[in-house]
Design an enzyme around this catalytic site. Structure first.
Site, PDB file in Angstrom:
ATOM      1  N   SER A   1     -12.175  19.069  -2.384  1.00  0.00           N
ATOM      2  CA  SER A   1     -12.628  18.589  -1.668  1.00  0.00           C
ATOM      3  C   SER A   1     -13.341  18.557   0.001  1.00  0.00           C
ATOM      4  O   SER A   1     -13.209  19.241   0.231  1.00  0.00           O
ATOM      5  CB  SER A   1     -11.347  17.155  -0.587  1.00  0.00           C
ATOM      6  OG  SER A   1     -12.251  16.399   0.231  1.00  0.00           O
TER       7      SER A   1
ATOM      8  N   ALA B   1      -4.823  -3.710   5.066  1.00  0.00           N
ATOM      9  CA  ALA B   1      -3.818  -2.660   5.990  1.00  0.00           C
ATOM     10  C   ALA B   1      -2.710  -2.658   5.540  1.00  0.00           C
ATOM     11  O   ALA B   1      -1.790  -2.081   6.437  1.00  0.00           O
ATOM     12  CB  ALA B   1      -4.140  -2.728   7.617  1.00  0.00           C
TER      13      ALA B   1
ATOM     14  N   GLU C   1       9.252   5.214  11.256  1.00  0.00           N
ATOM     15  CA  GLU C   1       8.289   5.543  11.039  1.00  0.00           C
ATOM     16  C   GLU C   1       8.041   7.527  11.529  1.00  0.00           C
ATOM     17  O   GLU C   1       7.281   7.549  11.449  1.00  0.00           O
ATOM     18  CB  GLU C   1       7.224   5.162  12.247  1.00  0.00           C
ATOM     19  CG  GLU C   1       6.864   4.858  13.601  1.00  0.00           C
ATOM     20  CD  GLU C   1       7.108   3.760  13.243  1.00  0.00           C
ATOM     21  OE1 GLU C   1       7.586   3.076  13.009  1.00  0.00           O
ATOM     22  OE2 GLU C   1       6.424   3.612  14.591  1.00  0.00           O
TER      23      GLU C   1
ATOM     24  N   LYS D   1       9.265  -5.146  10.384  1.00  0.00           N
ATOM     25  CA  LYS D   1       8.201  -5.140  11.694  1.00  0.00           C
ATOM     26  C   LYS D   1       8.415  -4.819  13.276  1.00  0.00           C
ATOM     27  O   LYS D   1       9.791  -5.375  13.516  1.00  0.00           O
ATOM     28  CB  LYS D   1       7.604  -6.364  11.334  1.00  0.00           C
ATOM     29  CG  LYS D   1       6.881  -7.039   9.893  1.00  0.00           C
ATOM     30  CD  LYS D   1       5.674  -5.698   9.961  1.00  0.00           C
ATOM     31  CE  LYS D   1       4.940  -5.581  10.160  1.00  0.00           C
ATOM     32  NZ  LYS D   1       4.150  -4.203  10.003  1.00  0.00           N
TER      33      LYS D   1
ATOM     34  N   ARG E   1       9.799  -9.719   4.100  1.00  0.00           N
ATOM     35  CA  ARG E   1      10.695  -8.449   3.397  1.00  0.00           C
ATOM     36  C   ARG E   1      11.404  -8.494   4.245  1.00  0.00           C
ATOM     37  O   ARG E   1      11.857  -9.617   5.830  1.00  0.00           O
ATOM     38  CB  ARG E   1      10.187  -6.987   3.538  1.00  0.00           C
ATOM     39  CG  ARG E   1       8.800  -6.876   3.250  1.00  0.00           C
ATOM     40  CD  ARG E   1       8.397  -5.337   3.773  1.00  0.00           C
ATOM     41  NE  ARG E   1       7.534  -5.836   4.888  1.00  0.00           N
ATOM     42  CZ  ARG E   1       6.759  -3.829   5.202  1.00  0.00           C
ATOM     43  NH1 ARG E   1       6.910  -3.993   4.434  1.00  0.00           N
ATOM     44  NH2 ARG E   1       5.908  -4.372   6.471  1.00  0.00           N
TER      45      ARG E   1
ATOM     46  N   ILE F   1      -6.956   2.380   5.742  1.00  0.00           N
ATOM     47  CA  ILE F   1      -7.717   1.578   6.484  1.00  0.00           C
ATOM     48  C   ILE F   1      -6.497   1.868   7.645  1.00  0.00           C
ATOM     49  O   ILE F   1      -7.332   1.084   8.918  1.00  0.00           O
ATOM     50  CB  ILE F   1      -7.684   0.115   5.790  1.00  0.00           C
ATOM     51  CG1 ILE F   1      -9.098  -0.770   6.983  1.00  0.00           C
ATOM     52  CG2 ILE F   1      -6.904  -0.623   5.505  1.00  0.00           C
ATOM     53  CD1 ILE F   1     -10.208   0.097   7.111  1.00  0.00           C
ATOM     54  N   ASP F   2      -5.826   1.697   7.384  1.00  0.00           N
ATOM     55  CA  ASP F   2      -4.410   1.260   8.876  1.00  0.00           C
ATOM     56  C   ASP F   2      -4.766   2.595   9.658  1.00  0.00           C
ATOM     57  O   ASP F   2      -4.498   2.534  10.698  1.00  0.00           O
ATOM     58  CB  ASP F   2      -3.064   0.985   8.409  1.00  0.00           C
ATOM     59  CG  ASP F   2      -2.517   2.821   7.523  1.00  0.00           C
ATOM     60  OD1 ASP F   2      -3.584   3.297   6.685  1.00  0.00           O
ATOM     61  OD2 ASP F   2      -1.739   2.816   7.425  1.00  0.00           O
TER      62      ASP F   2
HETATM   63  P1  NAD Z   1      -0.317  12.107   2.851  1.00  0.00           P
HETATM   64  O1  NAD Z   1      -0.269  13.205   4.131  1.00  0.00           O
HETATM   65  O2  NAD Z   1       1.473  12.143   1.729  1.00  0.00           O
HETATM   66  O3  NAD Z   1      -1.304  12.468   1.865  1.00  0.00           O
HETATM   67  C1  NAD Z   1      -2.434  12.818   3.001  1.00  0.00           C
HETATM   68  C2  NAD Z   1      -3.541  13.464   1.511  1.00  0.00           C
HETATM   69  O4  NAD Z   1      -4.791  13.461   2.313  1.00  0.00           O
HETATM   70  C3  NAD Z   1      -2.550  14.825   2.140  1.00  0.00           C
HETATM   71  O5  NAD Z   1      -2.563  15.542   0.541  1.00  0.00           O
HETATM   72  C4  NAD Z   1      -4.096  15.484   2.771  1.00  0.00           C
HETATM   73  O6  NAD Z   1      -4.156  17.373   2.375  1.00  0.00           O
HETATM   74  C5  NAD Z   1      -5.169  14.910   2.266  1.00  0.00           C
HETATM   75  N1  NAD Z   1      -6.424  14.824   2.971  1.00  0.00           N
HETATM   76  C6  NAD Z   1      -6.674  15.494   4.092  1.00  0.00           C
HETATM   77  N2  NAD Z   1      -8.003  15.427   4.451  1.00  0.00           N
HETATM   78  C7  NAD Z   1      -8.045  15.328   3.376  1.00  0.00           C
HETATM   79  C8  NAD Z   1     -10.053  15.396   3.417  1.00  0.00           C
HETATM   80  N3  NAD Z   1     -11.037  15.513   3.888  1.00  0.00           N
HETATM   81  N4  NAD Z   1     -10.090  15.089   2.223  1.00  0.00           N
HETATM   82  C9  NAD Z   1      -8.792  14.818   0.976  1.00  0.00           C
HETATM   83  N5  NAD Z   1      -7.870  14.858   1.396  1.00  0.00           N
HETATM   84  C10 NAD Z   1      -7.701  15.058   2.327  1.00  0.00           C
HETATM   85  O7  NAD Z   1      -0.349  10.422   3.585  1.00  0.00           O
HETATM   86  P2  NAD Z   1       0.009   9.104   2.713  1.00  0.00           P
HETATM   87  O8  NAD Z   1       1.429   9.358   2.437  1.00  0.00           O
HETATM   88  O9  NAD Z   1      -0.485   9.098   1.276  1.00  0.00           O
HETATM   89  O10 NAD Z   1      -0.722   7.977   3.185  1.00  0.00           O
HETATM   90  C11 NAD Z   1      -2.244   8.187   3.105  1.00  0.00           C
HETATM   91  C12 NAD Z   1      -2.005   6.906   4.115  1.00  0.00           C
HETATM   92  O11 NAD Z   1      -2.792   5.907   3.780  1.00  0.00           O
HETATM   93  C13 NAD Z   1      -2.410   7.164   5.702  1.00  0.00           C
HETATM   94  O12 NAD Z   1      -3.541   6.456   6.396  1.00  0.00           O
HETATM   95  C14 NAD Z   1      -1.406   5.792   5.460  1.00  0.00           C
HETATM   96  O13 NAD Z   1      -0.794   5.583   7.349  1.00  0.00           O
HETATM   97  C15 NAD Z   1      -1.901   5.314   4.661  1.00  0.00           C
HETATM   98  N6  NAD Z   1      -1.089   3.715   4.492  1.00  0.00           N
HETATM   99  C16 NAD Z   1      -1.680   2.935   3.764  1.00  0.00           C
HETATM  100  C17 NAD Z   1      -0.572   1.597   3.233  1.00  0.00           C
HETATM  101  C18 NAD Z   1      -1.708   0.292   3.361  1.00  0.00           C
HETATM  102  O14 NAD Z   1      -1.194  -1.197   3.344  1.00  0.00           O
HETATM  103  N7  NAD Z   1      -3.028   0.788   3.252  1.00  0.00           N
HETATM  104  C19 NAD Z   1       0.239   1.871   3.200  1.00  0.00           C
HETATM  105  C20 NAD Z   1       1.316   3.187   3.246  1.00  0.00           C
HETATM  106  C21 NAD Z   1       0.123   4.053   3.738  1.00  0.00           C
END
Ligand code: NAD
Length: 363
Positions: free
Chosen positions: A220, A299, A118, A75, A15, A269-270
Protein backbone atom coordinates in the site's frame (compact mmCIF):
# COMPACT_ATOMS: atom_id res chain seq x y z
CA UNK A 1 -23.55 -15.53 41.34
CA UNK A 2 -26.65 -13.80 39.98
CA UNK A 3 -26.09 -12.70 36.38
CA UNK A 4 -28.44 -10.14 34.83
CA UNK A 5 -29.16 -9.53 31.15
CA UNK A 6 -31.22 -6.37 30.53
CA UNK A 7 -32.82 -5.68 27.16
CA UNK A 8 -30.66 -3.21 25.20
CA UNK A 9 -32.21 0.25 25.11
CA UNK A 10 -29.93 2.14 22.71
CA UNK A 11 -31.79 3.19 19.55
CA UNK A 12 -31.97 0.34 16.98
CA UNK A 13 -29.86 -2.02 19.09
CA UNK A 14 -31.28 -5.54 18.78
CA UNK A 15 -28.30 -7.56 20.03
CA UNK A 16 -28.44 -9.15 23.48
CA UNK A 17 -25.73 -9.80 26.09
CA UNK A 18 -26.24 -13.54 26.46
CA UNK A 19 -27.75 -16.07 24.04
CA UNK A 20 -29.66 -19.10 25.38
CA UNK A 21 -26.58 -21.35 24.83
CA UNK A 22 -24.50 -18.88 26.91
CA UNK A 23 -27.17 -18.84 29.62
CA UNK A 24 -26.90 -22.63 29.74
CA UNK A 25 -23.11 -22.39 30.28
CA UNK A 26 -23.79 -20.32 33.40
CA UNK A 27 -26.93 -22.00 34.74
CA UNK A 28 -25.41 -25.47 34.39
CA UNK A 29 -22.63 -24.29 36.76
CA UNK A 30 -25.19 -23.27 39.36
CA UNK A 31 -25.42 -19.54 38.59
CA UNK A 32 -28.79 -17.83 38.47
CA UNK A 33 -29.40 -15.90 35.24
CA UNK A 34 -32.06 -13.18 35.08
CA UNK A 35 -33.06 -12.18 31.53
CA UNK A 36 -35.35 -9.24 30.87
CA UNK A 37 -38.64 -10.12 29.15
CA UNK A 38 -38.31 -10.03 25.34
CA UNK A 39 -34.56 -9.25 25.55
CA UNK A 40 -33.87 -11.30 22.42
CA UNK A 41 -37.33 -11.33 20.86
CA UNK A 42 -36.35 -9.10 17.93
CA UNK A 43 -33.68 -11.56 16.78
CA UNK A 44 -35.63 -14.78 17.22
CA UNK A 45 -34.51 -15.61 20.78
CA UNK A 46 -37.73 -16.20 22.69
CA UNK A 47 -38.28 -16.07 26.44
CA UNK A 48 -39.17 -19.78 26.21
CA UNK A 49 -35.71 -20.56 24.80
CA UNK A 50 -34.12 -18.63 27.67
CA UNK A 51 -36.21 -20.46 30.25
CA UNK A 52 -35.32 -23.81 28.65
CA UNK A 53 -31.63 -22.80 29.03
CA UNK A 54 -32.15 -22.19 32.74
CA UNK A 55 -32.88 -18.45 32.90
CA UNK A 56 -35.58 -16.70 34.89
CA UNK A 57 -37.51 -14.04 32.97
CA UNK A 58 -37.85 -10.69 34.72
CA UNK A 59 -40.27 -7.97 33.61
CA UNK A 60 -38.13 -4.89 34.10
CA UNK A 61 -34.52 -3.71 34.01
CA UNK A 62 -34.76 -2.12 37.46
CA UNK A 63 -35.18 -5.52 39.13
CA UNK A 64 -32.31 -6.97 37.12
CA UNK A 65 -29.93 -4.15 38.07
CA UNK A 66 -31.05 -4.36 41.71
CA UNK A 67 -30.57 -8.13 42.05
CA UNK A 68 -27.66 -9.09 39.78
CA UNK A 69 -24.02 -9.33 40.89
CA UNK A 70 -22.94 -9.04 37.27
CA UNK A 71 -24.67 -7.25 34.38
CA UNK A 72 -23.88 -8.58 30.90
CA UNK A 73 -24.73 -6.26 28.01
CA UNK A 74 -23.68 -5.35 24.47
CA UNK A 75 -23.70 -1.54 24.23
CA UNK A 76 -22.33 0.98 26.68
CA UNK A 77 -24.83 1.67 29.48
CA UNK A 78 -27.14 4.59 28.80
CA UNK A 79 -27.52 7.28 31.49
CA UNK A 80 -30.58 5.61 33.02
CA UNK A 81 -28.66 2.31 33.25
CA UNK A 82 -25.54 3.95 34.76
CA UNK A 83 -27.78 5.34 37.48
CA UNK A 84 -28.91 1.80 38.38
CA UNK A 85 -25.37 0.38 38.75
CA UNK A 86 -24.09 0.01 42.30
CA UNK A 87 -20.88 -0.23 44.25
CA UNK A 88 -18.99 -3.47 43.54
CA UNK A 89 -21.42 -4.70 40.87
CA UNK A 90 -19.69 -6.08 37.76
CA UNK A 91 -20.55 -4.54 34.39
CA UNK A 92 -19.32 -6.60 31.43
CA UNK A 93 -20.00 -4.96 28.03
CA UNK A 94 -18.59 -2.70 25.28
CA UNK A 95 -17.83 0.71 26.82
CA UNK A 96 -15.71 2.85 24.42
CA UNK A 97 -15.01 5.37 27.20
CA UNK A 98 -12.18 7.51 25.75
CA UNK A 99 -14.48 9.77 23.70
CA UNK A 100 -17.31 9.65 26.29
CA UNK A 101 -16.66 11.78 29.41
CA UNK A 102 -20.31 11.67 30.61
CA UNK A 103 -20.47 7.89 30.65
CA UNK A 104 -17.04 7.66 32.29
CA UNK A 105 -18.09 10.07 35.05
CA UNK A 106 -21.30 8.10 35.62
CA UNK A 107 -19.42 4.79 35.87
CA UNK A 108 -16.86 6.31 38.25
CA UNK A 109 -19.71 7.61 40.39
CA UNK A 110 -21.45 4.22 40.43
CA UNK A 111 -18.55 2.42 42.13
CA UNK A 112 -19.13 -0.55 39.80
CA UNK A 113 -16.42 -2.83 38.37
CA UNK A 114 -16.58 -2.03 34.66
CA UNK A 115 -14.94 -4.44 32.23
CA UNK A 116 -14.86 -3.32 28.59
CA UNK A 117 -14.99 -5.95 25.86
CA UNK A 118 -12.93 -3.78 23.53
CA UNK A 119 -9.79 -3.59 25.69
CA UNK A 120 -9.59 -7.28 26.65
CA UNK A 121 -6.51 -8.70 24.95
CA UNK A 122 -5.84 -12.19 23.59
CA UNK A 123 -3.05 -14.68 24.19
CA UNK A 124 -2.17 -14.50 20.50
CA UNK A 125 -2.25 -10.67 20.49
CA UNK A 126 -5.07 -8.55 19.11
CA UNK A 127 -8.43 -7.76 20.63
CA UNK A 128 -10.47 -10.97 20.52
CA UNK A 129 -13.75 -9.40 21.65
CA UNK A 130 -13.60 -6.83 18.85
CA UNK A 131 -12.58 -9.31 16.15
CA UNK A 132 -16.02 -10.94 15.72
CA UNK A 133 -17.57 -7.55 14.86
CA UNK A 134 -14.80 -6.92 12.33
CA UNK A 135 -15.49 -10.34 10.82
CA UNK A 136 -19.17 -9.46 10.51
CA UNK A 137 -18.45 -6.00 9.05
CA UNK A 138 -15.88 -7.35 6.59
CA UNK A 139 -18.26 -9.96 5.24
CA UNK A 140 -21.16 -7.52 5.16
CA UNK A 141 -19.05 -4.97 3.26
CA UNK A 142 -19.16 -7.10 0.11
CA UNK A 143 -22.88 -7.83 0.54
CA UNK A 144 -23.61 -4.09 0.97
CA UNK A 145 -21.25 -3.14 -1.85
CA UNK A 146 -22.74 -5.67 -4.26
CA UNK A 147 -26.28 -4.49 -3.49
CA UNK A 148 -25.35 -0.82 -4.04
CA UNK A 149 -23.77 -1.60 -7.41
CA UNK A 150 -27.34 -2.27 -8.56
CA UNK A 151 -28.91 0.49 -10.60
CA UNK A 152 -31.82 1.03 -8.22
CA UNK A 153 -29.37 1.75 -5.36
CA UNK A 154 -27.37 4.34 -7.31
CA UNK A 155 -24.68 2.00 -8.65
CA UNK A 156 -23.56 1.42 -12.22
CA UNK A 157 -25.71 -1.71 -12.62
CA UNK A 158 -22.95 -4.27 -12.29
CA UNK A 159 -23.09 -7.92 -11.17
CA UNK A 160 -19.85 -8.52 -9.29
CA UNK A 161 -19.28 -12.05 -10.58
CA UNK A 162 -20.19 -11.23 -14.19
CA UNK A 163 -21.67 -14.08 -16.27
CA UNK A 164 -20.12 -16.36 -18.91
CA UNK A 165 -18.92 -14.02 -21.64
CA UNK A 166 -19.05 -10.88 -19.45
CA UNK A 167 -16.10 -9.87 -17.26
CA UNK A 168 -16.43 -9.95 -13.48
CA UNK A 169 -16.22 -6.74 -11.45
CA UNK A 170 -13.04 -5.56 -9.72
CA UNK A 171 -13.04 -5.37 -5.91
CA UNK A 172 -10.21 -3.44 -4.23
CA UNK A 173 -9.67 -3.98 -0.51
CA UNK A 174 -7.46 -1.52 1.39
CA UNK A 175 -6.27 -3.02 4.68
CA UNK A 176 -5.88 -6.78 5.03
CA UNK A 177 -6.61 -7.23 8.73
CA UNK A 178 -9.74 -8.89 10.11
CA UNK A 179 -12.16 -6.71 8.10
CA UNK A 180 -10.10 -6.96 4.92
CA UNK A 181 -9.57 -10.71 5.09
CA UNK A 182 -13.25 -11.40 5.66
CA UNK A 183 -14.19 -9.06 2.82
CA UNK A 184 -11.64 -10.82 0.66
CA UNK A 185 -13.15 -14.24 1.33
CA UNK A 186 -16.61 -13.00 0.39
CA UNK A 187 -15.36 -11.16 -2.68
CA UNK A 188 -13.65 -14.28 -3.98
CA UNK A 189 -16.90 -16.15 -3.39
CA UNK A 190 -18.80 -13.79 -5.68
CA UNK A 191 -16.38 -14.52 -8.52
CA UNK A 192 -15.07 -10.94 -8.61
CA UNK A 193 -11.48 -10.03 -9.48
CA UNK A 194 -9.84 -9.02 -6.19
CA UNK A 195 -6.91 -6.74 -5.35
CA UNK A 196 -5.83 -6.32 -1.73
CA UNK A 197 -3.44 -3.67 -0.39
CA UNK A 198 -1.71 -3.46 2.98
CA UNK A 199 1.36 -1.83 4.53
CA UNK A 200 2.27 -5.14 6.15
CA UNK A 201 4.22 -7.30 3.72
CA UNK A 202 3.97 -10.21 6.15
CA UNK A 203 0.18 -9.98 5.99
CA UNK A 204 0.29 -9.92 2.16
CA UNK A 205 2.63 -12.93 2.22
CA UNK A 206 0.19 -14.90 4.39
CA UNK A 207 -2.71 -14.06 2.07
CA UNK A 208 -0.66 -14.97 -0.99
CA UNK A 209 0.11 -18.37 0.53
CA UNK A 210 -3.57 -19.04 1.26
CA UNK A 211 -5.27 -17.56 -1.80
CA UNK A 212 -2.50 -17.80 -4.43
CA UNK A 213 -3.42 -16.39 -7.82
CA UNK A 214 -7.09 -15.95 -6.92
CA UNK A 215 -6.09 -12.52 -5.56
CA UNK A 216 -3.58 -9.83 -6.44
CA UNK A 217 -1.64 -8.36 -3.51
CA UNK A 218 -0.14 -4.86 -3.56
CA UNK A 219 2.05 -3.02 -1.07
CA UNK A 220 0.00 0.00 0.00
CA UNK A 221 1.30 3.38 -1.11
CA UNK A 222 -0.34 6.35 -2.81
CA UNK A 223 0.61 5.16 -6.30
CA UNK A 224 -0.72 1.62 -5.84
CA UNK A 225 -3.90 2.88 -4.18
CA UNK A 226 -4.61 5.33 -6.99
CA UNK A 227 -3.99 2.74 -9.69
CA UNK A 228 -6.22 0.16 -7.98
CA UNK A 229 -9.03 2.55 -7.10
CA UNK A 230 -9.30 3.96 -10.62
CA UNK A 231 -9.94 0.52 -12.08
CA UNK A 232 -12.23 -0.59 -9.23
CA UNK A 233 -15.98 -1.17 -9.28
CA UNK A 234 -16.10 -1.64 -5.51
CA UNK A 235 -13.54 -0.39 -2.93
CA UNK A 236 -13.57 -1.56 0.69
CA UNK A 237 -11.71 0.54 3.30
CA UNK A 238 -10.61 -1.59 6.25
CA UNK A 239 -7.42 0.02 7.54
CA UNK A 240 -6.60 0.54 11.19
CA UNK A 241 -3.69 2.35 12.80
CA UNK A 242 -4.14 1.44 16.48
CA UNK A 243 -4.90 4.43 18.68
CA UNK A 244 -5.10 6.87 15.76
CA UNK A 245 -7.67 8.20 13.34
CA UNK A 246 -7.78 6.27 10.05
CA UNK A 247 -5.39 7.72 7.45
CA UNK A 248 -7.16 9.36 4.47
CA UNK A 249 -5.74 7.04 1.83
CA UNK A 250 -8.21 7.72 -0.98
CA UNK A 251 -8.27 11.43 -1.80
CA UNK A 252 -11.11 13.50 -3.17
CA UNK A 253 -9.16 13.77 -6.45
CA UNK A 254 -9.01 9.97 -6.74
CA UNK A 255 -12.76 9.68 -6.07
CA UNK A 256 -13.41 12.24 -8.83
CA UNK A 257 -11.49 10.05 -11.29
CA UNK A 258 -13.26 6.78 -10.36
CA UNK A 259 -15.83 5.10 -12.62
CA UNK A 260 -19.29 6.64 -12.39
CA UNK A 261 -21.56 4.39 -10.36
CA UNK A 262 -18.69 2.66 -8.55
CA UNK A 263 -19.22 1.99 -4.82
CA UNK A 264 -16.96 2.61 -1.82
CA UNK A 265 -17.66 0.98 1.55
CA UNK A 266 -15.70 2.72 4.32
CA UNK A 267 -15.72 0.20 7.15
CA UNK A 268 -13.06 2.25 8.96
CA UNK A 269 -15.57 5.10 9.31
CA UNK A 270 -15.76 4.46 13.07
CA UNK A 271 -12.16 5.74 13.21
CA UNK A 272 -12.95 8.68 10.91
CA UNK A 273 -12.78 6.77 7.62
CA UNK A 274 -10.02 6.22 5.06
CA UNK A 275 -11.69 8.05 2.14
CA UNK A 276 -11.36 11.83 2.17
CA UNK A 277 -15.01 12.08 1.11
CA UNK A 278 -16.43 9.85 3.87
CA UNK A 279 -18.83 10.85 6.62
CA UNK A 280 -20.72 8.49 8.90
CA UNK A 281 -24.16 7.26 7.82
CA UNK A 282 -26.84 5.09 9.43
CA UNK A 283 -28.70 1.94 8.40
CA UNK A 284 -31.81 4.07 7.88
CA UNK A 285 -30.00 6.14 5.20
CA UNK A 286 -26.75 4.29 4.49
CA UNK A 287 -25.43 5.98 1.33
CA UNK A 288 -24.73 9.28 -0.39
CA UNK A 289 -23.06 10.12 -3.69
CA UNK A 290 -19.91 12.19 -4.28
CA UNK A 291 -18.71 12.75 -7.86
CA UNK A 292 -20.91 9.89 -9.08
CA UNK A 293 -19.43 7.39 -6.58
CA UNK A 294 -21.80 5.75 -4.08
CA UNK A 295 -20.47 6.00 -0.50
CA UNK A 296 -21.65 3.48 2.12
CA UNK A 297 -20.26 4.58 5.52
CA UNK A 298 -22.37 2.96 8.24
CA UNK A 299 -20.55 3.16 11.57
CA UNK A 300 -22.27 0.16 13.20
CA UNK A 301 -22.57 -2.34 10.37
CA UNK A 302 -22.95 -5.42 12.66
CA UNK A 303 -26.21 -3.96 14.02
CA UNK A 304 -27.91 -4.82 10.71
CA UNK A 305 -27.27 -8.51 11.26
CA UNK A 306 -27.95 -8.47 14.99
CA UNK A 307 -28.66 -12.17 15.26
CA UNK A 308 -25.38 -13.30 13.70
CA UNK A 309 -23.52 -10.56 15.59
CA UNK A 310 -25.01 -11.65 18.93
CA UNK A 311 -23.92 -15.26 18.49
CA UNK A 312 -20.46 -14.22 17.22
CA UNK A 313 -20.00 -11.86 20.17
CA UNK A 314 -21.16 -14.48 22.69
CA UNK A 315 -18.62 -16.98 21.36
CA UNK A 316 -15.93 -14.48 22.32
CA UNK A 317 -17.38 -13.21 25.62
CA UNK A 318 -18.77 -16.30 27.35
CA UNK A 319 -15.42 -17.73 28.50
CA UNK A 320 -14.61 -14.64 30.56
CA UNK A 321 -18.24 -14.36 31.76
CA UNK A 322 -18.00 -17.89 33.17
CA UNK A 323 -14.64 -17.10 34.80
CA UNK A 324 -16.08 -13.95 36.41
CA UNK A 325 -19.13 -15.84 37.69
CA UNK A 326 -17.12 -18.80 38.99
CA UNK A 327 -14.25 -16.91 40.63
CA UNK A 328 -15.53 -13.40 41.32
CA UNK A 329 -13.86 -10.45 39.62
CA UNK A 330 -10.78 -10.15 41.85
CA UNK A 331 -9.59 -13.72 41.32
CA UNK A 332 -10.70 -13.89 37.68
CA UNK A 333 -8.69 -10.76 36.84
CA UNK A 334 -5.77 -11.86 38.99
CA UNK A 335 -5.60 -15.17 37.12
CA UNK A 336 -5.84 -13.69 33.62
CA UNK A 337 -3.87 -10.64 32.57
CA UNK A 338 -5.86 -10.44 29.31
CA UNK A 339 -9.15 -10.13 31.19
CA UNK A 340 -7.49 -7.65 33.56
CA UNK A 341 -6.69 -5.48 30.53
CA UNK A 342 -10.45 -5.11 30.15
CA UNK A 343 -10.83 -3.32 33.49
CA UNK A 344 -11.61 0.32 32.65
CA UNK A 345 -13.28 1.64 35.82
CA UNK A 346 -13.21 0.04 39.26
CA UNK A 347 -14.68 1.16 42.59
CA UNK A 348 -14.78 4.83 41.65
CA UNK A 349 -11.44 5.01 39.78
CA UNK A 350 -10.46 4.97 36.11
CA UNK A 351 -8.10 1.99 35.84
CA UNK A 352 -7.10 2.13 32.17
CA UNK A 353 -4.18 4.44 31.37
CA UNK A 354 -5.28 5.68 27.93
CA UNK A 355 -8.77 6.56 29.19
CA UNK A 356 -7.46 8.32 32.30
CA UNK A 357 -5.06 10.28 30.10
CA UNK A 358 -7.71 11.15 27.50
CA UNK A 359 -10.22 12.36 30.08
CA UNK A 360 -7.94 13.85 32.73
CA UNK A 361 -8.40 11.31 35.57
CA UNK A 362 -5.66 10.31 38.02
CA UNK A 363 -4.19 6.93 37.19
P1 NAD B 1 -6.98 -4.86 11.89
O1 NAD B 1 -6.00 -4.26 12.83
O2 NAD B 1 -7.24 -6.32 11.94
O3 NAD B 1 -6.53 -4.54 10.38
C1 NAD B 1 -6.13 -3.27 9.94
C2 NAD B 1 -5.17 -3.44 8.79
O4 NAD B 1 -4.92 -2.14 8.24
C3 NAD B 1 -3.81 -4.02 9.20
O5 NAD B 1 -3.53 -5.18 8.45
C4 NAD B 1 -2.84 -2.88 8.89
O6 NAD B 1 -1.56 -3.33 8.45
C5 NAD B 1 -3.60 -2.17 7.77
N1 NAD B 1 -3.11 -0.83 7.47
C6 NAD B 1 -2.71 0.14 8.32
N2 NAD B 1 -2.31 1.23 7.62
C7 NAD B 1 -2.50 0.95 6.30
C8 NAD B 1 -2.27 1.64 5.09
N3 NAD B 1 -1.76 2.87 5.08
N4 NAD B 1 -2.58 1.01 3.92
C9 NAD B 1 -3.09 -0.23 3.91
N5 NAD B 1 -3.30 -0.94 5.03
C10 NAD B 1 -3.01 -0.37 6.20
O7 NAD B 1 -8.33 -4.02 12.05
P2 NAD B 1 -9.80 -4.54 11.68
O8 NAD B 1 -10.35 -5.32 12.82
O9 NAD B 1 -9.75 -5.18 10.34
O10 NAD B 1 -10.61 -3.17 11.65
C11 NAD B 1 -10.48 -2.25 10.57
C12 NAD B 1 -11.36 -1.04 10.84
O11 NAD B 1 -12.73 -1.41 10.74
C13 NAD B 1 -11.21 -0.44 12.25
O12 NAD B 1 -11.24 0.96 12.16
C14 NAD B 1 -12.42 -0.96 12.98
O13 NAD B 1 -12.78 -0.14 14.07
C15 NAD B 1 -13.42 -0.87 11.86
N6 NAD B 1 -14.70 -1.58 12.09
C16 NAD B 1 -15.82 -0.93 11.69
C17 NAD B 1 -17.06 -1.53 11.82
C18 NAD B 1 -18.28 -0.82 11.32
O14 NAD B 1 -19.38 -1.22 11.65
N7 NAD B 1 -18.14 0.20 10.50
C19 NAD B 1 -17.18 -2.80 12.40
C20 NAD B 1 -16.01 -3.45 12.81
C21 NAD B 1 -14.76 -2.83 12.64
Amino acid sequence: MIVGVPKEIKNHEYRVGLTPPSVRELSSRGHQVLVQKNAGAEIGLSDEQYVAAGASIVDDATTIFARADMIVKVKEPQAVECAMLRDGQILYTYLHLAPDPEQTAALVKSGAVCIAYETITGAGGGLPLLAPMSEVAGRMAIQAGAAHLEKSKGGMGLLLGGVPGVAAGHVVIIGAGVVGTNALQMAIGTGARVTVLDKSIDRLRQLDLVFGNRISTQYSNAHAIEEAVLSADLVIGGVLVPGAAAPKLVTRAMIAKMKAGAVVVDVAIDQGGCFETSHATTHADPTYIVDGVVHYCVANMPGAVARTSTFALNNATIGHAVALAEKGWKKALGDDVHLKNGLNVCNGKVTYAAIAQALGYDY
